[in-house]
Scaffold this active site. Sequence first.
Site, PDB file in Angstrom:
ATOM      1  NE  ARG A   1      16.119   8.890   2.319  1.00 31.93           N
ATOM      2  CZ  ARG A   1      15.282   7.927   2.693  1.00 31.93           C
ATOM      3  NH1 ARG A   1      13.986   8.180   2.770  1.00 31.93           N
ATOM      4  NH2 ARG A   1      15.726   6.717   2.995  1.00 31.93           N
TER       5      ARG A   1
ATOM      6  CB  SER B   1       9.623  13.750   5.389  1.00 30.24           C
ATOM      7  OG  SER B   1       9.876  14.957   6.081  1.00 30.24           O
TER       8      SER B   1
ATOM      9  CB  ALA C   1      19.876  19.460  13.166  1.00 28.26           C
ATOM     10  NE  ARG C   2      13.777  24.315   9.941  1.00 26.47           N
ATOM     11  CZ  ARG C   2      13.143  25.309  10.579  1.00 26.47           C
ATOM     12  NH1 ARG C   2      13.816  26.387  10.936  1.00 26.47           N
ATOM     13  NH2 ARG C   2      11.863  25.235  10.867  1.00 26.47           N
TER      14      ARG C   2
ATOM     15  CG  HIS D   1       6.421   7.886   7.645  1.00 25.80           C
ATOM     16  ND1 HIS D   1       7.101   6.877   6.979  1.00 25.80           N
ATOM     17  CD2 HIS D   1       7.316   8.894   7.791  1.00 25.80           C
ATOM     18  CE1 HIS D   1       8.342   7.256   6.750  1.00 25.80           C
ATOM     19  NE2 HIS D   1       8.497   8.472   7.234  1.00 25.80           N
TER      20      HIS D   1
ATOM     21  CG  ASN E   1      11.631  10.503   3.427  1.00 20.82           C
ATOM     22  OD1 ASN E   1      12.406  10.097   2.572  1.00 20.82           O
ATOM     23  ND2 ASN E   1      11.906  11.531   4.208  1.00 20.82           N
TER      24      ASN E   1
ATOM     25  CD  GLU F   1      10.323  22.850  17.699  1.00 20.90           C
ATOM     26  OE1 GLU F   1       9.193  22.378  17.475  1.00 20.90           O
ATOM     27  OE2 GLU F   1      10.884  22.763  18.803  1.00 20.90           O
ATOM     28  CB  SER F   2      12.073  20.606  10.498  1.00 22.95           C
ATOM     29  OG  SER F   2      11.677  21.932  10.234  1.00 22.95           O
TER      30      SER F   2
END
Length: 323
Positions: A128, A110, A282-283, A124, A126, A285-286
């Site tokens: 997946r 992403s 969950a991360r 933007h 993404n 910051e990401s």
Amino acid sequence: MDPNQSEDVFSAFVDEYQKNFFDMLFRFESKAEPIKEAWTREDGRGHGLTCVIQDGNFFEKAGVNVSRITIPLSQGIYQQMKGRRVPGSNLDQIDMNNLAQYDTYANGVSLVIHPINPFCPTVHANFRTIRIKERETGKVIDSWFGGGSDLTPIYLFDEDAKFYHQNIRDAIVEVTGDDKLYRQYKKECDEYFVNHHRKEARGIGGVFYDDFNLESFEKGLQFQKAVAYANLKSYEAIINKRKDTPYNDENVRWRSFRRGRYAEFNLIHDRGTKFGLMTPDARIESILMSLPLTARWEYNYHPKEGTEEARIVGVLLKPVEWV
């Protein structure tokens, strides 16, 4: 293709795309040092690479992230997925009374890019794949692709919008033979990226597909690659064309105002953000990498009629068929 082999093939695509896109950014950025953080989940069931530019001379903030995680299939995630899958999908095989035996595997890349120059748009994208597996056996119960790409100008250049959409459309036609899926996914993009509380689109769209398969994994991957690289090449051409456009403090003020609207969508409506925040450990910051470095909210602000600022707001109130 064997499921394990196809996971490796898709991983190779997202890793290569991340590298190619991030390298492209440094054909414009000459001040900021790249921030690269490889990470592994505490439970060992996921890893990724976060690549960020911040406070540069060309990009205010830009991130291109890859993540691969495996998490338990929770009731919340199942219901969210079930609501978007077509009737009769393999999700119907899942034993609702024993969700603990299933895992959700997500693998993707992403990106969100916020340039400094207000005449260079935000982009933007993404790409997946999602799989539901039996935990003990690794058997794939259901799998699909998702993703898309879209453009968010601060100031609108019609020729850039047409160029971007034409390249995405042509890439899809090359894979599928016609523009039926472009039309379908362009419409889904226009309907998805909307600040419903303001009845205003986030940008001028692109394509968006949440639940997508073609006749084979190989064909689906070809589709993903086609859209991904059309996005990269189009965006590079657009910012190269606009990079030297002069701007002033009022243009920067408008940029910050529009980025406030961008942040509103990502925090209130974006399903990817919600999915990330629902993920155990969950991360953060990401997940919140997509937010701009600066944004502005002014009480009851409206641009003056007849200005370029008012023109783009008019376009955001009603989707345009660019090609």
